[in-house]
Motif scaffolding. Structure first.
Motif, PDB file in Angstrom:
ATOM      1  N   ASP A 115       1.013  -1.282   0.660  1.00  0.00           N
ATOM      2  CA  ASP A 115       0.562  -0.486   0.163  1.00  0.00           C
ATOM      3  C   ASP A 115       0.635   1.554  -0.228  1.00  0.00           C
ATOM      4  OD1 ASP A 115      -2.647  -1.315   0.467  1.00  0.00           O
ATOM      5  OD2 ASP A 115      -2.105  -1.753   1.929  1.00  0.00           O
ATOM      6  N   VAL A 116       0.853   2.496  -1.064  1.00  0.00           N
ATOM      7  CA  VAL A 116       2.028   3.187  -1.288  1.00  0.00           C
ATOM      8  C   VAL A 116       1.214   4.732  -0.742  1.00  0.00           C
ATOM      9  CG1 VAL A 116       3.450   1.829  -2.534  1.00  0.00           C
ATOM     10  CG2 VAL A 116       1.600   3.374  -3.468  1.00  0.00           C
ATOM     11  N   PRO A 117       1.416   5.862  -0.683  1.00  0.00           N
ATOM     12  CA  PRO A 117       1.138   6.973  -1.024  1.00  0.00           C
ATOM     13  C   PRO A 117       0.902   7.241  -2.909  1.00  0.00           C
ATOM     14  CG  PRO A 117       2.656   7.496   0.688  1.00  0.00           C
ATOM     15  CD  PRO A 117       2.881   5.868  -0.271  1.00  0.00           C
ATOM     16  N   VAL A 118      -0.636   7.096  -2.781  1.00  0.00           N
ATOM     17  CA  VAL A 118      -0.560   7.792  -4.380  1.00  0.00           C
ATOM     18  C   VAL A 118       0.565   8.595  -5.089  1.00  0.00           C
ATOM     19  CG1 VAL A 118      -2.970   6.974  -3.982  1.00  0.00           C
ATOM     20  CG2 VAL A 118      -2.851   9.249  -4.237  1.00  0.00           C
ATOM     21  N   ARG A 119       0.919   9.694  -4.028  1.00  0.00           N
ATOM     22  CA  ARG A 119       1.580  10.230  -4.604  1.00  0.00           C
ATOM     23  C   ARG A 119       3.091  10.265  -4.509  1.00  0.00           C
ATOM     24  NH1 ARG A 119      -0.272  14.740  -6.995  1.00  0.00           N
ATOM     25  NH2 ARG A 119       2.108  16.280  -6.941  1.00  0.00           N
ATOM     26  N   ILE A 120       3.485   8.992  -4.086  1.00  0.00           N
ATOM     27  CA  ILE A 120       5.164   8.587  -4.054  1.00  0.00           C
ATOM     28  C   ILE A 120       5.686   8.195  -5.846  1.00  0.00           C
ATOM     29  CG2 ILE A 120       4.891   6.452  -3.659  1.00  0.00           C
ATOM     30  CD1 ILE A 120       7.289   6.307  -1.890  1.00  0.00           C
ATOM     31  N   ASN A 121       6.315   8.937  -6.138  1.00  0.00           N
ATOM     32  CA  ASN A 121       7.337   8.378  -6.905  1.00  0.00           C
ATOM     33  C   ASN A 121       7.416   7.035  -7.269  1.00  0.00           C
ATOM     34  OD1 ASN A 121       9.712   8.680  -6.589  1.00  0.00           O
ATOM     35  ND2 ASN A 121       9.350  11.138  -7.478  1.00  0.00           N
ATOM     36  N   LEU A 122       7.954   6.221  -8.375  1.00  0.00           N
ATOM     37  CA  LEU A 122       8.520   5.251  -8.392  1.00  0.00           C
ATOM     38  C   LEU A 122      10.133   5.094  -7.694  1.00  0.00           C
ATOM     39  CD1 LEU A 122       8.823   2.526  -9.170  1.00  0.00           C
ATOM     40  CD2 LEU A 122       8.951   3.187 -11.465  1.00  0.00           C
ATOM     41  N   VAL A 123      11.109   6.204  -7.962  1.00  0.00           N
ATOM     42  CA  VAL A 123      12.061   6.179  -7.992  1.00  0.00           C
ATOM     43  C   VAL A 123      12.181   6.482  -5.659  1.00  0.00           C
ATOM     44  CG1 VAL A 123      12.874   8.341  -7.969  1.00  0.00           C
ATOM     45  CG2 VAL A 123      14.824   6.803  -8.619  1.00  0.00           C
ATOM     46  N   ASP A 124      11.551   7.146  -5.641  1.00  0.00           N
ATOM     47  CA  ASP A 124      11.498   6.779  -4.570  1.00  0.00           C
ATOM     48  C   ASP A 124      10.750   5.529  -3.552  1.00  0.00           C
ATOM     49  OD1 ASP A 124      12.630   9.560  -4.165  1.00  0.00           O
ATOM     50  OD2 ASP A 124      10.452  10.175  -4.140  1.00  0.00           O
ATOM     51  N   PHE A 125       9.739   5.016  -4.390  1.00  0.00           N
ATOM     52  CA  PHE A 125       9.496   3.975  -3.518  1.00  0.00           C
ATOM     53  C   PHE A 125      10.298   2.983  -4.058  1.00  0.00           C
ATOM     54  CE2 PHE A 125       7.709  -0.354  -5.210  1.00  0.00           C
ATOM     55  CZ  PHE A 125       6.856  -0.439  -4.224  1.00  0.00           C
ATOM     56  N   LEU A 126      10.907   2.874  -5.301  1.00  0.00           N
ATOM     57  CA  LEU A 126      11.939   1.350  -5.375  1.00  0.00           C
ATOM     58  C   LEU A 126      13.356   2.359  -3.982  1.00  0.00           C
ATOM     59  CD1 LEU A 126      12.024   2.021  -9.098  1.00  0.00           C
ATOM     60  CD2 LEU A 126      11.499  -0.127  -7.597  1.00  0.00           C
ATOM     61  N   ARG A 127      13.518   3.023  -3.289  1.00  0.00           N
ATOM     62  CA  ARG A 127      14.395   3.481  -2.677  1.00  0.00           C
ATOM     63  C   ARG A 127      13.977   2.804  -1.240  1.00  0.00           C
ATOM     64  NH1 ARG A 127      19.193   5.654  -4.460  1.00  0.00           N
ATOM     65  NH2 ARG A 127      19.528   7.307  -2.690  1.00  0.00           N
ATOM     66  N   GLY A 128      13.008   3.511  -0.795  1.00  0.00           N
ATOM     67  CA  GLY A 128      12.833   4.283   0.140  1.00  0.00           C
ATOM     68  C   GLY A 128      11.379   3.240   0.846  1.00  0.00           C
ATOM     69  N   GLU A 129      11.157   2.290   0.000  1.00  0.00           N
ATOM     70  CA  GLU A 129       9.748   0.804   0.224  1.00  0.00           C
ATOM     71  C   GLU A 129      11.152   0.179   0.111  1.00  0.00           C
ATOM     72  OE1 GLU A 129       6.949   0.272   1.298  1.00  0.00           O
ATOM     73  OE2 GLU A 129       7.294   2.657   2.494  1.00  0.00           O
TER      74      GLU A 129
END
Length: 164
Positions: A19-33
């Protein structure tokens, strides 16, 4: 309005769902999550190409694509290039070796994005001249020593000299 959304994708060959914030960009998701820090965040405007990853085999700027837009997609980051199965993995390894052999890595900040763009070009299966290679990687900035060695490395792989 719900500010998160469930997504499922394949990242470097592994199924991922969050479940991700709808406004998180892909690179931040890959790096952070996911802890995949190989893709870098540079300009955050899609100009420098440091965040380039492959989504369903196409290079995209990870800073311009929302993670939820990649729902259902196959995402490949620099961490997954060498482990990719089949021809993709072979071509990725050849590019990595050619970048090393030509000293095309320099500081390394642009390298993941450069490799993603180069892999997309090599996977297209056509032979390009140096001008076409330069045009293809023109969205990836290298602030070190220029592009000669990078173009040399990509050209080697396209001419079948990579990985040797």
């Amino acid at each position: 309005m719900d500010r998160t959304r469930a997504l499922a994708m394949t990242v470097n060959g592994e199924a991922v769902s969050r479940d991700v914030p709808v406004r998180i960009n892909l690179v931040d998701f890959l790096r952070g999550e996911l802890g995949l820090t190989g893709s870098h965040v540079g300009c955050e405007h899609g100009v420098c190409g440091a965040c380039t990853v492959l989504v369903d085999g196409q290079s995209v700027r990870g800073c311009l694509m929302l993670a939820v837009q990649a729902d259902g997609a196959e995402v490949t980051t620099v961490e997954g290039f060498a482990e990719a199965p089949g021809e993709t993995g072979r071509q990725a390894r050849a590019l990595q070796q050619a970048f090393h052999r030509h000293n095309a890595l320099q500081c390394g900040f642009c390298s993941p994005g450069m490799l993603a763009s180069a892999l997309e070009l090599v996977q297209a299966g056509k032979t390009c001249d140096r001008a076409e290679i330069r045009e293809h990687i023109s969205g990836n900035y290298c602030r070190c020593t220029g592009y000669q060695a990078i173009v040399d490395a990509i050209e080697d792989v396209m001419l079948g000299r990579g990985g040797q």
